[in-house]
Design a protein around this motif. Structure first.
Motif, short mmCIF file in Angstrom:
data_model
loop_
_atom_site.label_atom_id
_atom_site.label_comp_id
_atom_site.label_asym_id
_atom_site.label_seq_id
_atom_site.Cartn_x
_atom_site.Cartn_y
_atom_site.Cartn_z
N SER A 143 0.82 -1.21 0.00
CA SER A 143 0.00 0.00 0.00
C SER A 143 0.85 1.26 0.00
O SER A 143 0.64 2.18 -0.79
CB SER A 143 -0.93 -0.01 1.22
N HIS B 256 1.26 1.74 -3.79
CA HIS B 256 -0.12 2.23 -3.93
C HIS B 256 -1.05 1.13 -4.41
O HIS B 256 -1.94 1.37 -5.23
CB HIS B 256 -0.16 3.44 -4.88
N THR C 288 -3.71 -1.76 -3.03
CA THR C 288 -4.50 -2.23 -1.90
C THR C 288 -5.19 -3.53 -2.29
O THR C 288 -5.87 -3.59 -3.31
CB THR C 288 -5.56 -1.19 -1.49
#
Length: 309
Positions: free
Chosen positions: A229, A233, A235
């Motif tokens: 994350s 970036h 998730t």
């Protein structure tokens, strides 16, 4: 596996990512999870994960009297590690050992601060990005209560730690979180791991996270997910199959084999002061064998992607 990618995903090209740390990094399951995720999802992007963690190591250079040997210090090997591995990013994970399992002392804390800040400076001087990862929480409930010591004792160690040691680890972690303008990234794994532990204990009050110091496999997934994350970036909404059923994932088993092969070779090639040495191939030979494993990994990943289309 469902994923949500941020608008500024960092998967724009290959990177060499080196991990420096203590036994938590040395064990390396979270690194294998990262390697497996990208090996499965983006096999054509050359991401290289190099595990240079060494058990018992510190950033502070301190050790406790009851330790079986003087604890290694990252600064005994950092210059050579950077020179040999030529990283783009370096993930630094220290703190659990640096308080020496004792009540807070300003002298120990300042030694830790100096060690971390010096490491960041040297990493930047090498041309790499410095990524600092907080230590995980200490978990006294996962230890035998008889080994935990109250404040005011003469000596503490990992065998007989201070009962309130998590307060010390939290203090160290909080300081690291202030370094967002010094390091390129600061990744907080303390809070996600603490939250995970509390959730597990709500369902099962007898839950134990291994030995109070080292995260279990679920904890390593929390670490990997947090790094995905913060650094990429990405998730994930659910655990990948290779985390749920690692023994049944041929891809993960090959990546684990490659990680263990290359991690051991890199550590011994760079050198360290832990008297326990890994059984390791010479680095050049290990890299050749690693390439053979990589070909197998890419074949499995390509077949998996074909089956999904």
């Amino acid at each position: 596996m469902t994923q949500i990618e941020g608008e500024e995903s960092r998967l724009t090209g290959g990177k060499r990512i080196v991990f420096l740390g203590d036994s938590i990094t040395d064990e390396g399951t979270f690194i294998a999870y990262l390697d497996a995720y990208f090996g499965q999802q983006t096999p054509d992007i050359p991401l290289t994960f190099i595990n240079l963690g060494v058990s018992s190591e510190t950033a502070s250079g301190l050790t406790e009297a009851d330790h079986p040997f003087p604890r290694p210090c990252i600064h005994d090997r950092l210059a050579r590690a950077l020179q040999e591995s030529k990283p783009d990013w370096v993930v630094v994970g220290y703190g659990m050992n640096d308080g020496i399992y004792s009540p807070f002392a300003i002298e120990r804390f300042q030694a830790y601060q100096n060690g971390i800040l010096t490491a960041i400076r040297m990493i930047h001087q090498s041309g790499a990005k410095a990524i600092v990862m907080t230590p995980p929480p200490f978990d006294p409930e996962s230890m035998n209560a008889n080994v935990l010591l109250p404040d005011g004792q003469k000596d503490y160690s990992y065998k007989e730690p201070y009962a309130g040691y998590n307060d010390v680890v939290k203090y160290y972690a909080n300081w690291l979180l202030t370094l967002d303008s010094t390091a390129d990234e600061v990744v907080n794994i303390y809070d996600p791991l603490l939250q995970h532990r509390e959730q597990e204990r709500e369902m099962n009050p007898g839950y134990r996270s291994v030995d109070g110091i080292h995260p279990n496999s679920d904890g390593h997934w929390v670490m990997a997910k947090t790094l995905l994350s913060r650094l990429f970036h990405i998730t994930l909404e659910q655990k990948p199959d290779f985390v749920e059923l690692p023994d049944k994932s041929q891809l993960f088993q090959l990546i684990l084999q490659r990680q263990q092969l290359l991690g051991s070779a890199w550590k011994e090639h760079v050198g360290h002061t832990n008297p326990s040495k890994k059984d390791a191939l010479p680095l050049e030979l290990a890299l050749k064998r690693g390439e053979e494993i990589t070909k197998q990994i890419r074949m499995i990943a390509a077949k998996s992607q074909f089956n999904q289309t």
